[in-house]
Design an enzyme around this catalytic site. Structure first.
Site, PDB file in Angstrom:
ATOM      1  N   CYS A 161      34.684  35.866 -49.542  1.00  0.00           N
ATOM      2  CA  CYS A 161      35.163  37.619 -48.528  1.00  0.00           C
ATOM      3  C   CYS A 161      36.296  38.638 -49.088  1.00  0.00           C
ATOM      4  O   CYS A 161      36.301  38.783 -48.564  1.00  0.00           O
ATOM      5  CB  CYS A 161      35.015  36.883 -47.409  1.00  0.00           C
ATOM      6  SG  CYS A 161      34.580  38.169 -46.244  1.00  0.00           S
ATOM      7  N   CYS A 349      26.129  47.755 -48.921  1.00  0.00           N
ATOM      8  CA  CYS A 349      27.392  46.736 -48.444  1.00  0.00           C
ATOM      9  C   CYS A 349      28.094  48.662 -48.168  1.00  0.00           C
ATOM     10  O   CYS A 349      28.006  48.985 -49.329  1.00  0.00           O
ATOM     11  CB  CYS A 349      28.035  45.993 -49.411  1.00  0.00           C
ATOM     12  SG  CYS A 349      29.293  45.704 -48.634  1.00  0.00           S
TER      13      CYS A 349
HETATM   14  C1  FAD Z   1      36.071  39.837 -41.765  1.00  0.00           C
HETATM   15  C2  FAD Z   1      34.393  39.816 -42.139  1.00  0.00           C
HETATM   16  C3  FAD Z   1      33.706  41.172 -43.093  1.00  0.00           C
HETATM   17  C4  FAD Z   1      32.332  41.169 -43.558  1.00  0.00           C
HETATM   18  N1  FAD Z   1      31.880  42.301 -43.206  1.00  0.00           N
HETATM   19  C5  FAD Z   1      30.434  42.540 -43.937  1.00  0.00           C
HETATM   20  C6  FAD Z   1      30.360  43.176 -44.155  1.00  0.00           C
HETATM   21  O1  FAD Z   1      31.035  44.734 -43.940  1.00  0.00           O
HETATM   22  N2  FAD Z   1      28.535  43.630 -44.674  1.00  0.00           N
HETATM   23  C7  FAD Z   1      28.045  42.776 -44.730  1.00  0.00           C
HETATM   24  O2  FAD Z   1      26.540  42.513 -45.540  1.00  0.00           O
HETATM   25  N3  FAD Z   1      28.307  41.121 -44.372  1.00  0.00           N
HETATM   26  C8  FAD Z   1      29.859  40.815 -44.188  1.00  0.00           C
HETATM   27  N4  FAD Z   1      30.529  39.670 -43.802  1.00  0.00           N
HETATM   28  C9  FAD Z   1      29.587  38.628 -43.791  1.00  0.00           C
HETATM   29  C10 FAD Z   1      28.654  38.440 -42.400  1.00  0.00           C
HETATM   30  O3  FAD Z   1      29.263  38.006 -41.564  1.00  0.00           O
HETATM   31  C11 FAD Z   1      28.120  36.992 -42.886  1.00  0.00           C
HETATM   32  O4  FAD Z   1      27.562  36.993 -44.107  1.00  0.00           O
HETATM   33  C12 FAD Z   1      27.549  36.281 -41.916  1.00  0.00           C
HETATM   34  O5  FAD Z   1      28.381  36.138 -41.024  1.00  0.00           O
HETATM   35  C13 FAD Z   1      26.332  34.931 -42.518  1.00  0.00           C
HETATM   36  O6  FAD Z   1      25.833  35.032 -40.840  1.00  0.00           O
HETATM   37  P1  FAD Z   1      25.325  33.287 -40.583  1.00  0.00           P
HETATM   38  O7  FAD Z   1      24.739  33.285 -39.821  1.00  0.00           O
HETATM   39  O8  FAD Z   1      25.560  32.817 -42.163  1.00  0.00           O
HETATM   40  O9  FAD Z   1      26.673  32.727 -40.753  1.00  0.00           O
HETATM   41  P2  FAD Z   1      28.342  32.998 -38.743  1.00  0.00           P
HETATM   42  O10 FAD Z   1      27.784  33.886 -38.555  1.00  0.00           O
HETATM   43  O11 FAD Z   1      29.285  32.399 -40.267  1.00  0.00           O
HETATM   44  O12 FAD Z   1      27.585  32.001 -37.988  1.00  0.00           O
HETATM   45  C14 FAD Z   1      27.508  30.670 -38.089  1.00  0.00           C
HETATM   46  C15 FAD Z   1      27.300  30.265 -36.658  1.00  0.00           C
HETATM   47  O13 FAD Z   1      26.934  29.054 -36.490  1.00  0.00           O
HETATM   48  C16 FAD Z   1      27.345  28.594 -34.905  1.00  0.00           C
HETATM   49  N5  FAD Z   1      27.968  27.221 -35.635  1.00  0.00           N
HETATM   50  C17 FAD Z   1      28.751  26.819 -36.422  1.00  0.00           C
HETATM   51  N6  FAD Z   1      28.882  25.581 -36.850  1.00  0.00           N
HETATM   52  C18 FAD Z   1      27.913  25.198 -35.632  1.00  0.00           C
HETATM   53  C19 FAD Z   1      27.723  23.702 -34.884  1.00  0.00           C
HETATM   54  N7  FAD Z   1      28.362  22.455 -35.563  1.00  0.00           N
HETATM   55  N8  FAD Z   1      26.891  23.836 -33.739  1.00  0.00           N
HETATM   56  C20 FAD Z   1      26.744  24.896 -33.840  1.00  0.00           C
HETATM   57  N9  FAD Z   1      27.056  25.908 -33.987  1.00  0.00           N
HETATM   58  C21 FAD Z   1      27.414  25.895 -35.125  1.00  0.00           C
HETATM   59  C22 FAD Z   1      28.959  29.579 -35.274  1.00  0.00           C
HETATM   60  O14 FAD Z   1      29.610  29.207 -34.067  1.00  0.00           O
HETATM   61  C23 FAD Z   1      28.726  30.332 -35.671  1.00  0.00           C
HETATM   62  O15 FAD Z   1      28.126  31.353 -34.519  1.00  0.00           O
HETATM   63  C24 FAD Z   1      31.767  39.707 -43.312  1.00  0.00           C
HETATM   64  C25 FAD Z   1      32.163  38.631 -43.147  1.00  0.00           C
HETATM   65  C26 FAD Z   1      33.756  38.822 -41.774  1.00  0.00           C
HETATM   66  C27 FAD Z   1      34.241  37.149 -41.839  1.00  0.00           C
END
Ligand code: FAD
Length: 403
Positions: A161, A349
């Protein structure tokens, strides 16, 4: 015949997009249940502002249940604790068991604090990669203002990240200037990237030069290609033996997949990510799909210090929609309709720098690319503020087919 049952685990960027896309595709011909450990959607990109008091949790989250209710998706607020691919069941923290015909895993990441001693909620460096982390980083920032000193921002070996680390670094620089502390303190950036602006995506044309110019202008000292040995009470020790002292530090740790998916035999790689076809179907189990950070993206290069690939919001949504469309075609008894390698997805981005920023646009997330551009300027900061509002609005209303 009753509608096929699809369970989506995770309700953030990937899970929300997958569940709603599937409902758009099949309407009442599918029963979709989202199991999420969090009751609220979190717009993670705004976590960079939370420690500085520019955002509070309520500004960057919304409750998931009303959104799913409005679209005919059942919402279960519970942690998935076990997946049984033979029985096709998901068990949750409440003890309930849900049967699925197809399962979409959008469980995102867990911070791998064990990677470096001294990281973690009880450790010595702050993180901003979860809401709780960012809130703690805010409390530490307020303490720092009473007793300032050197600041270290970092991204460890295995981290992915990097964008967030840079954004926090430049926001920190902006805040130090605003607090008139910039003359009294030093700001150091320690990164595992082989060069500044690699970002875990191989860099972009002119990116290294542009970032070096920004870093010099802000008076930020940088060390690239570093690996962290330990974080102590007021220092970072690198594997080359050198020590960098701090009064405040924020270090982005490596991410790994969630334990519930790691526990499924043969489903994940060593880091807990799920190897997938270009349809986002698991290579091990034909009824299981994965999207977003939960899906494995092989790193196509070697760096002297290993680093990961950032699976950002835009490709996460793309993966989720590809997975959902293919689950829909599987339910209809058709061949997969949608194929997209992660590396071939577009990169969009906006990197914020407090009162400035850089827009990154590329035809492909990973090289080879035909087109890639970085556009700096204060308008990018304004765009990021507007995008945050737009994204929260469209997600809360479930308008997942809007860009
Ligand atoms: C500080 C930060 C800044 C960022 N900035 C950017 C940006 O500027 N632009 C950009 O495009 N991307 C950015 N990102 C990346 C972006 O946040 C991720 O691409 C995105 O969150 C990925 O989504 P996801 O659904 O795969 O995972 P997540 O967002 O991690 O969601 C996973 C979900 O699954 C749930 N979960 C996990 N385990 C379980 C379980 N066992 N049972 C039930 N639920 C569960 C969690 O509670 C969570 O709600 C950033 C990330 C961070 C941390």
């Amino acid at each position: 015949m009753s509608a096929k049952q699809v369970i989506v685990v995770g309700g953030n960027f990937g899970g929300l997009a997958a569940a709603l896309e599937l409902k758009y595709e099949l309407a009442d011909d599918v029963a979709v249940t989202v199991v999420s450990a969090s009751a609220r959607f979190l717009f993670n990109p705004s976590l960079i502002w939370l420690p500085f008091g520019k955002r509070r949790a309520g500004d960057i989250t919304f409750p998931l249940e009303p959104t799913f209710d409005a679209h005919g998706v059942e919402f279960v607020h519970a942690e998935a604790t076990a997946i049984d691919p033979a029985a096709r069941t998901v068990t949750t923290s409440t003890g309930a068991e849900y049967r699925y015909d197809y399962l979409i895993l959008a469980t995102g990441y867990r911070n791998d604090y064990e990677a470096v001693p001294g990281l973690g909620p009880d450790g010595c460096a702050q993180s901003i990669t979860t809401l709780a982390d960012a809130e703690r980083a805010g409390a530490a920032w307020r303490d720092f203002l009473d007793d300032p000193g050197p600041v270290v921002i970092g991204a460890t070996q295995g981290a992915s990240c990097f964008g967030a680390a840079y954004e926090f670094l430049f926001n920190m620089s902006h805040q130090l200037r605003k607090s008139k502390l910039n003359e009294l303190t030093s700001l150091t950036f320690l990164t595992a990237e082989p060069f500044v602006g690699h970002f875990g995506i191989g860099g972009l044309p002119g990116g290294e030069k542009l970032l070096k110019m920004f870093l010099k202008k802000e008076g930020i000292a940088v060390r690239t290609g570093v690996a962290f040995e330990e974080v102590g009470g007021d220092y970072v020790r690198l594997t080359d033996g050198s020590k960098v002292k701090f009064a405040y530090s924020m270090v982005v740790p490596p991410f790994v997949g969630q334990d519930v998916v790691r526990a499924v035999p043969n489903l994940t790689d060593g880091k807990g990510y799920i190897p997938v076809e270009d349809t986002y179907r698991s290579k091990a189990y034909p009824e299981i799909y994965a999207a977003g950070i939960a899906a494995q993206v092989p790193v196509p290069w070697r760096t002297s210090v290993p680093i990961g690939i950032p699976k950002t919001g835009f490709p996460t949504e793309s993966m989720a929609k590809v997975a959902a469309r293919n689950v829909a075609s599987a339910i209809k008894g058709e061949d997969p309709v949608s194929h997209k390698e992660f590396g071939e997805m577009a990169a969009v981005c906006m990197m914020d720098a407090g009162n400035n920023g850089v827009l990154i646009l590329a035809d492909h997330m990973l090289p080879p690319r035909k087109a890639a551009v970085m556009i700096p300027g204060p308008q990018v900061h304004a765009m990021k503020l507007a995008f945050e509002k737009y994204y929260l609005w469209k997600s809360r209303h479930g308008y997942v087919r809007l860009p």
